[in-house]
Design an enzyme around this catalytic site. Sequence first.
Site, PDB file in Angstrom:
ATOM      1  N   GLN A   1      -1.663   2.645   9.908  1.00 21.82           N
ATOM      2  CA  GLN A   1      -0.438   2.771   9.316  1.00 21.82           C
ATOM      3  C   GLN A   1       0.805   3.716   9.847  1.00 21.82           C
ATOM      4  OE1 GLN A   1      -3.476   3.319   7.821  1.00 21.82           O
ATOM      5  NE2 GLN A   1      -3.339   2.602   5.702  1.00 21.82           N
TER       6      GLN A   1
ATOM      7  N   ASN B   1      -5.171  12.570   0.369  1.00 21.57           N
ATOM      8  CA  ASN B   1      -4.544  11.821   1.338  1.00 21.57           C
ATOM      9  C   ASN B   1      -4.882  11.042   2.095  1.00 21.57           C
ATOM     10  OD1 ASN B   1      -1.464  10.956   1.865  1.00 21.57           O
ATOM     11  ND2 ASN B   1      -1.718  11.883   3.389  1.00 21.57           N
ATOM     12  N   LYS B   2      -4.467  10.213   3.020  1.00 23.93           N
ATOM     13  CA  LYS B   2      -5.284   9.584   4.185  1.00 23.93           C
ATOM     14  C   LYS B   2      -6.112  10.233   4.888  1.00 23.93           C
ATOM     15  CE  LYS B   2      -5.096   6.078   4.351  1.00 23.93           C
ATOM     16  NZ  LYS B   2      -6.079   4.940   3.513  1.00 23.93           N
TER      17      LYS B   2
ATOM     18  N   ARG C   1       0.727  -1.322   0.088  1.00 28.65           N
ATOM     19  CA  ARG C   1       0.053  -0.074   0.172  1.00 28.65           C
ATOM     20  C   ARG C   1       0.971   1.228   0.062  1.00 28.65           C
ATOM     21  NH1 ARG C   1       2.591   1.995   3.624  1.00 28.65           N
ATOM     22  NH2 ARG C   1       0.963   3.528   3.869  1.00 28.65           N
ATOM     23  N   GLY C   2       0.088   2.357  -0.081  1.00 30.77           N
ATOM     24  CA  GLY C   2       1.151   3.518  -0.204  1.00 30.77           C
ATOM     25  C   GLY C   2       1.225   4.044  -1.739  1.00 30.77           C
ATOM     26  N   ALA C   3       0.792   5.336  -2.159  1.00 30.87           N
ATOM     27  CA  ALA C   3       0.809   5.626  -3.408  1.00 30.87           C
ATOM     28  C   ALA C   3       1.913   5.101  -4.398  1.00 30.87           C
ATOM     29  CB  ALA C   3       0.737   6.998  -3.450  1.00 30.87           C
TER      30      ALA C   3
ATOM     31  N   ARG D   1      -7.290  -0.307  -6.805  1.00 27.10           N
ATOM     32  CA  ARG D   1      -7.287   0.915  -5.744  1.00 27.10           C
ATOM     33  C   ARG D   1      -7.740   2.273  -6.513  1.00 27.10           C
ATOM     34  NH1 ARG D   1      -4.140   1.472  -0.402  1.00 27.10           N
ATOM     35  NH2 ARG D   1      -5.893   2.137   0.452  1.00 27.10           N
TER      36      ARG D   1
ATOM     37  N   ASP E   1      -1.687  10.805  -1.955  1.00 28.52           N
ATOM     38  CA  ASP E   1      -2.319   9.827  -3.329  1.00 28.52           C
ATOM     39  C   ASP E   1      -2.472  10.346  -4.531  1.00 28.52           C
ATOM     40  OD1 ASP E   1      -2.937   8.841  -0.334  1.00 28.52           O
ATOM     41  OD2 ASP E   1      -2.309   7.011  -1.589  1.00 28.52           O
TER      42      ASP E   1
HETATM   43  O1  MRU Z   1      -4.480   3.379   2.412  1.00 32.42           O
HETATM   44  P1  MRU Z   1      -2.949   3.435   2.275  1.00 32.42           P
HETATM   45  O2  MRU Z   1      -2.263   2.948   3.349  1.00 32.42           O
HETATM   46  O3  MRU Z   1      -2.410   2.957   1.010  1.00 32.42           O
HETATM   47  O4  MRU Z   1      -2.627   5.113   2.417  1.00 32.42           O
HETATM   48  C1  MRU Z   1      -1.379   5.617   2.326  1.00 32.42           C
HETATM   49  C2  MRU Z   1      -1.412   7.161   2.358  1.00 32.42           C
HETATM   50  O5  MRU Z   1      -2.409   7.713   2.429  1.00 32.42           O
HETATM   51  C3  MRU Z   1      -0.144   7.813   2.250  1.00 32.42           C
HETATM   52  O6  MRU Z   1      -0.189   8.839   3.177  1.00 32.42           O
HETATM   53  C4  MRU Z   1      -0.075   8.164   0.751  1.00 32.42           C
HETATM   54  O7  MRU Z   1       0.138   6.911   0.054  1.00 32.42           O
HETATM   55  C5  MRU Z   1       1.027   9.089   0.650  1.00 32.42           C
HETATM   56  S1  MRU Z   1       2.498   8.529   0.520  1.00 32.42           S
HETATM   57  C6  MRU Z   1       2.768   7.487  -0.704  1.00 32.42           C
END
Ligand code: MRU
Length: 367
Positions: free
Chosen positions: A205, A257-258, A57-59, A100, A246
Amino acid sequence: MNVKIGGTTRPYRTVAFDADRNVVRLIEQRLLPHEFQIVEPANFKETARAIRDMVVRGAGAIGATAAYGLAQGARTFRGANLERFQVHVEGVYETLKAARPTAVDPVNAMDEVRAVMRAGESVAEQQVLALAAAEEFAHADVRHCEAIGRHGAPLIQEGMRVLTHCNAGWLAFVDVGSATAPLYAAQAQGRKFKVYCDETRPRSQGATLTAWELAQQGVEHQIIADNAAGHLMQRGEIDLVIVGSDRTLGQTGEVANKIGTYTKAVLAKRHGIPFYVAIPLSTIDWNLNSGADIPIENRHEAEVLGAWGVTAAGQREYVRVANPGSSACNPGFDVTPAELITGIITPAGIFKPRALRTKRKLIDAAA
Ligand code: MRU
């Protein structure tokens, strides 16, 4: 980055590819911080599932995984018919894209791979180019994060207390991370500072991944409940906020973002605390004109109604926390407007969010 397991320390990347076996190699992030395991989705459908189920996970990390997944899928095609090959690749692309929706990195990554593939005149040539382009995307992700570190490091002064949200660290990219890059660069320059990690419910996370990363790198940190940031800001205990993104709209400077990022940006504005967003180029969406058009992932209510953890016996378990019979609403991301953002840290430098559009040539040149 370095991972210490038992007495041994060795460097890992979050996402890699074994070309001989045509498998993607991923750190199984759902098990961290309790267990470190590498998993190998064996075909593009499994790779898409790993993205959807948040093994990775993570963009940036899902961008690189999608790039490798596209190459993985392309390389399984047998035959020489280019038209059929293109239909097959389109199916791989759509499967990975659907995994996603909010992060734009997978789409940008796969578009890059497909653009490179077009130069190939045969199926075999395009298969070779697909893997080379996916590898280049992954390397570029690392270079971009390192450049973010160079530009962002001066923001981190001795003794500062920095808040971050979710995990925008190396686990969210191929390596280094975006929000963490300035921190690691400042650490390498000898400065000491403290990081507050928002717990980041519902999947935590911050408490699991960011805290694990910072512990591995020897950065002083504490986990805070998501609701504690306002109190700490009011007491003057947070000097700076850095988060990831993201999807950042190049036209407007809005940042998805999250979930909870927007709340922190509002609080930071209220207390006059600088709020920065760190992004590699693959996180920029130059097409959308409004944050309201960003697809926001609605996740399963079980994430809000309970939590995953490890028992004293080391067993990974889900426990229900919420009132039995109550349901939950679980949007995974939110959108922060440009006026709440002090600056966007890119591989090309730090810009005001609304200036991204005018700096596009400079930003693209950093690729
Ligand atoms: O749902 P996730 O864990 O994929 O979300 C991740 C985030 O929101 C990060 O802050 C985001 O991807 C930015 S950093 C790559």
